[in-house]
Design a protein around this motif. Structure first.
Motif, PDB file in Angstrom:
ATOM      1  N   MET A   1       0.850  -1.193   0.000  1.00  0.00           N
ATOM      2  CA  MET A   1       0.000   0.000   0.000  1.00  0.00           C
ATOM      3  C   MET A   1       0.889   1.249   0.000  1.00  0.00           C
ATOM      4  O   MET A   1       1.825   1.362   0.787  1.00  0.00           O
ATOM      5  N   THR A   2       0.603   2.198  -0.914  1.00  0.00           N
ATOM      6  CA  THR A   2       1.391   3.417  -1.015  1.00  0.00           C
ATOM      7  C   THR A   2       1.069   4.357   0.139  1.00  0.00           C
ATOM      8  O   THR A   2      -0.091   4.570   0.476  1.00  0.00           O
ATOM      9  N   THR A   3       2.097   4.908   0.755  1.00  0.00           N
ATOM     10  CA  THR A   3       1.908   5.888   1.815  1.00  0.00           C
ATOM     11  C   THR A   3       1.431   7.199   1.215  1.00  0.00           C
ATOM     12  O   THR A   3       1.993   7.684   0.232  1.00  0.00           O
ATOM     13  N   ALA A   4       0.371   7.769   1.812  1.00  0.00           N
ATOM     14  CA  ALA A   4      -0.097   9.068   1.339  1.00  0.00           C
ATOM     15  C   ALA A   4       1.000  10.104   1.533  1.00  0.00           C
ATOM     16  O   ALA A   4       1.602  10.210   2.607  1.00  0.00           O
ATOM     17  N   MET A   5       1.260  10.869   0.488  1.00  0.00           N
ATOM     18  CA  MET A   5       2.320  11.860   0.533  1.00  0.00           C
ATOM     19  C   MET A   5       1.816  13.155   1.159  1.00  0.00           C
ATOM     20  O   MET A   5       0.624  13.461   1.108  1.00  0.00           O
ATOM     21  N   PRO A   6       2.722  13.943   1.733  1.00  0.00           N
ATOM     22  CA  PRO A   6       2.365  15.305   2.133  1.00  0.00           C
ATOM     23  C   PRO A   6       2.096  16.165   0.903  1.00  0.00           C
ATOM     24  O   PRO A   6       2.262  15.735  -0.245  1.00  0.00           O
ATOM     25  N   THR A   7       1.689  17.381   1.152  1.00  0.00           N
ATOM     26  CA  THR A   7       1.651  18.418   0.127  1.00  0.00           C
ATOM     27  C   THR A   7       2.376  19.623   0.711  1.00  0.00           C
ATOM     28  O   THR A   7       2.367  19.818   1.931  1.00  0.00           O
ATOM     29  N   ALA A   8       3.046  20.403  -0.112  1.00  0.00           N
ATOM     30  CA  ALA A   8       3.920  21.452   0.429  1.00  0.00           C
ATOM     31  C   ALA A   8       3.904  22.690  -0.445  1.00  0.00           C
ATOM     32  O   ALA A   8       3.839  22.605  -1.679  1.00  0.00           O
ATOM     33  N   PHE A   9       3.992  23.840   0.200  1.00  0.00           N
ATOM     34  CA  PHE A   9       4.226  25.108  -0.480  1.00  0.00           C
ATOM     35  C   PHE A   9       5.600  25.607  -0.049  1.00  0.00           C
ATOM     36  O   PHE A   9       5.897  25.683   1.145  1.00  0.00           O
ATOM     37  N   ILE A  10       6.418  25.961  -1.024  1.00  0.00           N
ATOM     38  CA  ILE A  10       7.773  26.435  -0.749  1.00  0.00           C
ATOM     39  C   ILE A  10       7.931  27.846  -1.306  1.00  0.00           C
ATOM     40  O   ILE A  10       7.680  28.094  -2.491  1.00  0.00           O
ATOM     41  N   GLY A  11       8.347  28.791  -0.446  1.00  0.00           N
ATOM     42  CA  GLY A  11       8.694  30.128  -0.898  1.00  0.00           C
ATOM     43  C   GLY A  11      10.070  30.097  -1.542  1.00  0.00           C
ATOM     44  O   GLY A  11      11.075  29.979  -0.845  1.00  0.00           O
ATOM     45  N   HIS A  12      10.130  30.183  -2.881  1.00  0.00           N
ATOM     46  CA  HIS A  12      11.393  29.873  -3.559  1.00  0.00           C
ATOM     47  C   HIS A  12      12.403  31.018  -3.531  1.00  0.00           C
ATOM     48  O   HIS A  12      13.611  30.787  -3.595  1.00  0.00           O
ATOM     49  N   GLY A 244      10.362  33.890   6.968  1.00  0.00           N
ATOM     50  CA  GLY A 244      11.179  35.102   7.032  1.00  0.00           C
ATOM     51  C   GLY A 244      10.974  35.960   5.803  1.00  0.00           C
ATOM     52  O   GLY A 244      10.610  35.462   4.731  1.00  0.00           O
ATOM     53  N   ILE A 245      11.188  37.251   5.958  1.00  0.00           N
ATOM     54  CA  ILE A 245      11.087  38.210   4.855  1.00  0.00           C
ATOM     55  C   ILE A 245      12.499  38.595   4.424  1.00  0.00           C
ATOM     56  O   ILE A 245      13.299  39.065   5.232  1.00  0.00           O
ATOM     57  N   GLU A 246      12.805  38.377   3.162  1.00  0.00           N
ATOM     58  CA  GLU A 246      14.104  38.731   2.611  1.00  0.00           C
ATOM     59  C   GLU A 246      13.975  40.009   1.771  1.00  0.00           C
ATOM     60  O   GLU A 246      12.968  40.216   1.089  1.00  0.00           O
ATOM     61  N   LEU A 247      15.003  40.855   1.824  1.00  0.00           N
ATOM     62  CA  LEU A 247      15.065  42.078   1.019  1.00  0.00           C
ATOM     63  C   LEU A 247      13.848  42.974   1.218  1.00  0.00           C
ATOM     64  O   LEU A 247      13.494  43.764   0.353  1.00  0.00           O
ATOM     65  N   GLY A 248      13.210  42.851   2.362  1.00  0.00           N
ATOM     66  CA  GLY A 248      12.109  43.720   2.729  1.00  0.00           C
ATOM     67  C   GLY A 248      10.754  43.321   2.198  1.00  0.00           C
ATOM     68  O   GLY A 248       9.732  43.631   2.803  1.00  0.00           O
ATOM     69  N   SER A 249      10.721  42.598   1.040  1.00  0.00           N
ATOM     70  CA  SER A 249       9.428  42.363   0.407  1.00  0.00           C
ATOM     71  C   SER A 249       9.300  41.005  -0.288  1.00  0.00           C
ATOM     72  O   SER A 249       8.488  40.839  -1.198  1.00  0.00           O
ATOM     73  N   ILE A 250      10.105  40.028   0.139  1.00  0.00           N
ATOM     74  CA  ILE A 250      10.012  38.664  -0.398  1.00  0.00           C
ATOM     75  C   ILE A 250       9.852  37.695   0.781  1.00  0.00           C
ATOM     76  O   ILE A 250      10.760  37.567   1.610  1.00  0.00           O
ATOM     77  N   SER A 251       8.720  37.027   0.831  1.00  0.00           N
ATOM     78  CA  SER A 251       8.478  36.075   1.924  1.00  0.00           C
ATOM     79  C   SER A 251       9.007  34.697   1.549  1.00  0.00           C
ATOM     80  O   SER A 251       8.758  34.203   0.449  1.00  0.00           O
ATOM     81  N   MET A 252       9.697  34.069   2.475  1.00  0.00           N
ATOM     82  CA  MET A 252      10.206  32.723   2.288  1.00  0.00           C
ATOM     83  C   MET A 252       9.358  31.670   3.018  1.00  0.00           C
ATOM     84  O   MET A 252       9.774  30.520   3.164  1.00  0.00           O
TER      85      MET A 252
END
Length: 261
Positions: A1-12, A244-252
């Motif tokens: 039986m396949t293990t259900a995978m997570p789902t993820a959002f990554i701030g690139h 964290g916020i990088e360069l003032g206006s980019i969320s990671m």
């Protein structure tokens, strides 16, 4: 039986993250090390934002260098993960009767490979990209995430790649500036809704007013988050991978929703 995978959002963040080691890339690497190895990744990247829905269907997707002004080493970077035409056809089937074009031209853009080179550095997990239909409202993208959720039971890691806050026009070049108040306010609000599985405010993000308007001047970097929220299931455990916020206006801000252990 396949293990259900997570789902993820990554701030690139910056494509330079592909070459750098920092606290965010280290967190992505740790996340990959802790994952059960997926059969494949379905990547929804901010950088494939077109009219209509398409999915990459080639055996060997090319590494796309969709940027300018970066060092030669980044322009030469290659992430040779295989594709998965069978998964592309499965996506087409699962989203029917919505028209989904099988694409043989795109490949893997930097929103995808700059992250996956840390999550799966061996490039041995097949990757398929799903295009974001730029003509549709936020609810449409959340609904597609819900429809794609069964892929988690088939060993597929559904991964959104963008940034909760992404305003290049107000970036603080030099890297030492504190996060702007509106960026912190919007990022913290989104994180709170994610942690409490409150999806309606995520869909209706524009209702957050001026912080939302400044944080999401165009929607392509935010919308991948809605696919991940849509693919989340009741009972999933939410983990913040990094923030964290990088360069003032980019969320990671990066997060994962996984079945309970």
């Amino acid at each position: 039986m396949t293990t259900a995978m997570p789902t993820a959002f990554i701030g690139h963040g910056s494509p330079m993250n592909a070459l750098e080691q920092n606290r965010h890339t280290s967190a992505w690497q740790a996340y990959g090390n802790a994952l059960p190895k997926p059969r494949a990744v379905l990547a929804i990247s901010a950088h494939w934002f077109i009219p209509g829905v398409a999915v990459t269907a080639m055996l060997k997707p090319r590494t796309i260098h969709d940027f300018g002004g970066f060092p030669p080493a980044l322009h030469a970077f290659d992430y040779p993960a295989p594709g998965d035409p069978a998964l592309a056809s499965r996506v087409q089937s699962i989203l029917a009767p919505l028209p989904v074009r099988l694409d043989a031209q795109w490949g893997l853009d930097h929103g995808t490979w700059s992250v996956l080179t840390h999550v799966f550095p061996a490039a041995d997990v097949p990757v398929v990209q799903l295009a974001i239909d730029r003509t549709k409202p936020p609810q449409f993208h959340y609904d597609l995430g819900q429809r794609l959720a069964p892929l988690r039971d088939e060993g597929v890691l559904i991964m959104g790649l963008g940034n909760v806050v992404h305003n290049l026009g107000l970036i603080q070049w030099g890297g030492k500036g504190a996060p702007t108040p509106w960026a912190s306010q919007f990022n913290d609000a989104v994180r709170g809704h994610v942690e409490h599985t409150e999806h309606s405010p995520l869909i209706d993000y524009a209702a957050m007013g001026e912080p939302a308007r400044l944080s999401v001047p165009t929607p392509e970097h935010y919308l991948p988050l809605l696919y991940v929220a849509g693919a989340q299931r009741p009972g999933d455990s939410v983990t913040i991978v990094t923030d964290g916020i990088e360069l003032g206006s980019i969320s990671m801000l990066s997060w994962s929703a996984a079945p309970p252990q």
